[in-house]
Design a protein around this motif. Structure first.
Motif, PDB file in Angstrom:
ATOM      1  N   PRO A   1       9.344  -4.468   7.014  1.00  0.00           N
ATOM      2  CA  PRO A   1      10.052  -3.752   5.947  1.00  0.00           C
ATOM      3  C   PRO A   1       9.446  -2.405   5.570  1.00  0.00           C
ATOM      4  N   GLY A   2       8.169  -2.153   5.909  1.00  0.00           N
ATOM      5  CA  GLY A   2       7.543  -0.901   5.499  1.00  0.00           C
ATOM      6  C   GLY A   2       6.668  -0.317   6.579  1.00  0.00           C
ATOM      7  N   LEU A   3       6.403   0.981   6.481  1.00  0.00           N
ATOM      8  CA  LEU A   3       5.510   1.649   7.416  1.00  0.00           C
ATOM      9  C   LEU A   3       4.063   1.212   7.195  1.00  0.00           C
ATOM     10  N   MET A   4       3.261   1.341   8.227  1.00  0.00           N
ATOM     11  CA  MET A   4       1.831   1.043   8.188  1.00  0.00           C
ATOM     12  C   MET A   4       1.563  -0.350   7.597  1.00  0.00           C
ATOM     13  N   PRO A   5       2.035  -1.409   8.259  1.00  0.00           N
ATOM     14  CA  PRO A   5       1.818  -2.766   7.762  1.00  0.00           C
ATOM     15  C   PRO A   5       0.327  -3.042   7.527  1.00  0.00           C
ATOM     16  N   GLY A   6       0.034  -3.747   6.436  1.00  0.00           N
ATOM     17  CA  GLY A   6      -1.345  -4.055   6.096  1.00  0.00           C
ATOM     18  C   GLY A   6      -1.944  -3.122   5.072  1.00  0.00           C
ATOM     19  N   CYS A   7      -1.289  -1.990   4.859  1.00  0.00           N
ATOM     20  CA  CYS A   7      -1.763  -1.019   3.861  1.00  0.00           C
ATOM     21  C   CYS A   7      -0.944  -1.181   2.583  1.00  0.00           C
TER      22      CYS A   7
ATOM     23  N   VAL B   1     -16.122  -5.066   4.424  1.00  0.00           N
ATOM     24  CA  VAL B   1     -15.828  -3.704   3.948  1.00  0.00           C
ATOM     25  C   VAL B   1     -15.730  -2.725   5.119  1.00  0.00           C
ATOM     26  N   ILE B   2     -14.787  -2.972   6.013  1.00  0.00           N
ATOM     27  CA  ILE B   2     -14.541  -2.060   7.135  1.00  0.00           C
ATOM     28  C   ILE B   2     -13.475  -1.050   6.703  1.00  0.00           C
ATOM     29  N   PRO B   3     -13.769   0.243   6.704  1.00  0.00           N
ATOM     30  CA  PRO B   3     -12.751   1.219   6.319  1.00  0.00           C
ATOM     31  C   PRO B   3     -11.678   1.385   7.387  1.00  0.00           C
ATOM     32  N   SER B   4     -10.459   1.623   6.941  1.00  0.00           N
ATOM     33  CA  SER B   4      -9.344   1.953   7.834  1.00  0.00           C
ATOM     34  C   SER B   4      -8.820   3.327   7.438  1.00  0.00           C
ATOM     35  N   VAL B   5      -8.531   4.155   8.438  1.00  0.00           N
ATOM     36  CA  VAL B   5      -8.062   5.516   8.172  1.00  0.00           C
ATOM     37  C   VAL B   5      -6.911   5.853   9.117  1.00  0.00           C
TER      38      VAL B   5
ATOM     39  N   PRO C   1       0.169  13.317   4.764  1.00  0.00           N
ATOM     40  CA  PRO C   1      -1.220  13.213   4.312  1.00  0.00           C
ATOM     41  C   PRO C   1      -1.949  12.033   4.954  1.00  0.00           C
ATOM     42  N   GLU C   2      -3.293  12.155   4.992  1.00  0.00           N
ATOM     43  CA  GLU C   2      -4.111  11.068   5.511  1.00  0.00           C
ATOM     44  C   GLU C   2      -4.098   9.889   4.537  1.00  0.00           C
ATOM     45  N   VAL C   3      -4.274   8.686   5.090  1.00  0.00           N
ATOM     46  CA  VAL C   3      -4.272   7.464   4.284  1.00  0.00           C
ATOM     47  C   VAL C   3      -5.510   6.662   4.652  1.00  0.00           C
ATOM     48  N   ALA C   4      -6.250   6.188   3.646  1.00  0.00           N
ATOM     49  CA  ALA C   4      -7.475   5.436   3.931  1.00  0.00           C
ATOM     50  C   ALA C   4      -7.661   4.336   2.897  1.00  0.00           C
TER      51      ALA C   4
END
Length: 368
Positions: free
Chosen positions: A205-211, A343-347, A352-355
């Motif tokens: 249903p949305g872009l970038m699943p998991g964010c 605490v693994i960062p995702s970028v 715009p950038e998303v993190a």
């Protein structure tokens, strides 16, 4: 073999082995080369094995690094465009696609060459063409992943994966990106800035699943205004290869009518290489998806064999693989180390950038 026998055979040189080492690393991506270099720092003899002639794996050669180079070029174009409303106007950019590709390849070449120099300084050996058997005391499996291939698509060079998209042989007028995750959206940003009419189709249903949705919203607002189409909750039902185009049909609520594209980029995720390398033959447990389970020390069910990176489970991120590689190398060298994955960062290097890092709001709500 038992640890005592392994150590003795390695030190003496295993009969029939072309090479012997205390540690063998399978895969020279960010996890693999980091593990090899750290182990060499700690005094282990190391052999680093990879299918490609140059080090760096997918990330440096056909992944993170070339994509970030092209994203930088895209950002320059977009920064120039954004100044028009402030009175600083330029004409449309003239893009020499071959020179842009060569620039991207030079960036990749410098980094992979640097890894080769470092490997020589640390005396990390690579098997030559005559090597068939390597004896080892410990092994780190860092064999990575491959792009998922959608079943039922025709065999046509105009249907590409992320590797093909980064090769940048020509700019399509109309591009469909199948998959609205990080990889797909980063490539969409590049081709949109370079002048292609980009559409995105995402099954969920949305872009970038998991964010978290509120983080994605500013990006989604921008690209819906720029792209030819952004379709969520829609699946690709079929692709017909015609001489002049690729005719794509869609299914789902609000699905568009069949559309014509010059290129279709399939970016629906990656699959680990656990089954591809025949890891079961070493006694390793490989699940149905191809992942090799590892504990917090990165050990598999075979105690002297470790697994790191994409093949050891998600998230499939280079910096996660790098950290796991250090842990595995240090444990193999006798140190007490473990990996904490909370605490693994995702970028996403979109515009715009998303993190984000740690537990997302969505996950916290789902867990009560």
């Amino acid at each position: 073999k038992p640890a005592e026998e392994r150590a003795a055979s390695v030190s003496a040189g295993e009969p029939g082995a072309d090479l012997s080492a205390q540690l063998v690393v399978l895969g020279a991506g960010p996890g693999g080369y980091t593990a090899a270099f750290r182990a060499a720092d700690l005094g282990l003899s190391v052999v680093l094995v990879d299918r490609w002639p140059q080090l760096g794996g997918v990330c440096l050669n056909v992944g993170c690094i070339p994509s970030k180079a092209l994203l930088h070029a895209a950002r320059v174009i977009e920064d120039v465009e954004s100044m028009a409303e402030h009175g600083l106007m330029f004409g449309n950019p003239s893009i020499d696609i071959e020179r842009l590709r060569q620039w991207k390849n030079r960036i990749v070449g410098k980094l992979t060459a640097g890894l080769t120099i470092l490997a020589k300084r640390l005396e990390v050996r690579e098997p030559d063409g005559a090597t068939r058997v390597v004896a080892f005391e410990h092994c780190i499996v860092a064999a990575g992943s491959e792009p998922v291939r959608l079943p039922g698509l025709p065999s046509d060079p105009r249907i590409i994966d992320s590797t093909g998209a980064l090769d940048l042989k020509e700019l399509p007028d109309r591009l469909l990106v199948v998959g609205g995750g990080i990889i797909g959206l980063e490539m969409a940003c590049v081709y949109d800035a370079l002048g292609s009419k980009v559409s995105v189709a995402e099954l969920t249903p949305g872009l970038m699943p998991g964010c978290d949705r509120d983080l994605v919203r500013p990006l989604e607002k921008r690209i819906r205004a720029r792209y030819a189409g952004v379709h969520t909750g829609v699946r690709v039902a079929g692709v017909e290869a015609r001489d002049e185009c690729l005719r794509v049909s869609f299914e789902g609520q609000g699905a568009p009518s069949p559309q014509d594209y010059d290129r279709v980029l399939v970016a629906v995720g990656r699959v680990p290489n656990g089954k591809l390398i025949g890891a079961e033959q070493a006694g390793l447990r490989v699940d149905e998806r191809g992942f090799i389970a590892a504990d917090r020390q990165q050990r598999t069910n075979v105690p002297h064999i470790f697994a790191i990176g994409d093949i050891a489970g998600g998230p499939m991120l280079a910096h996660k693989a790098t950290h796991e590689g250090k842990v595995a190398a240090e444990v193999a060298a006798g140190h007490k180390r473990a990996f904490d994955a909370r605490v693994i960062p995702s970028v996403a290097y979109t515009d715009p950038e998303v993190a984000w890092i740690g537990l997302t709001e969505t996950e916290a709500q789902a867990a009560g």
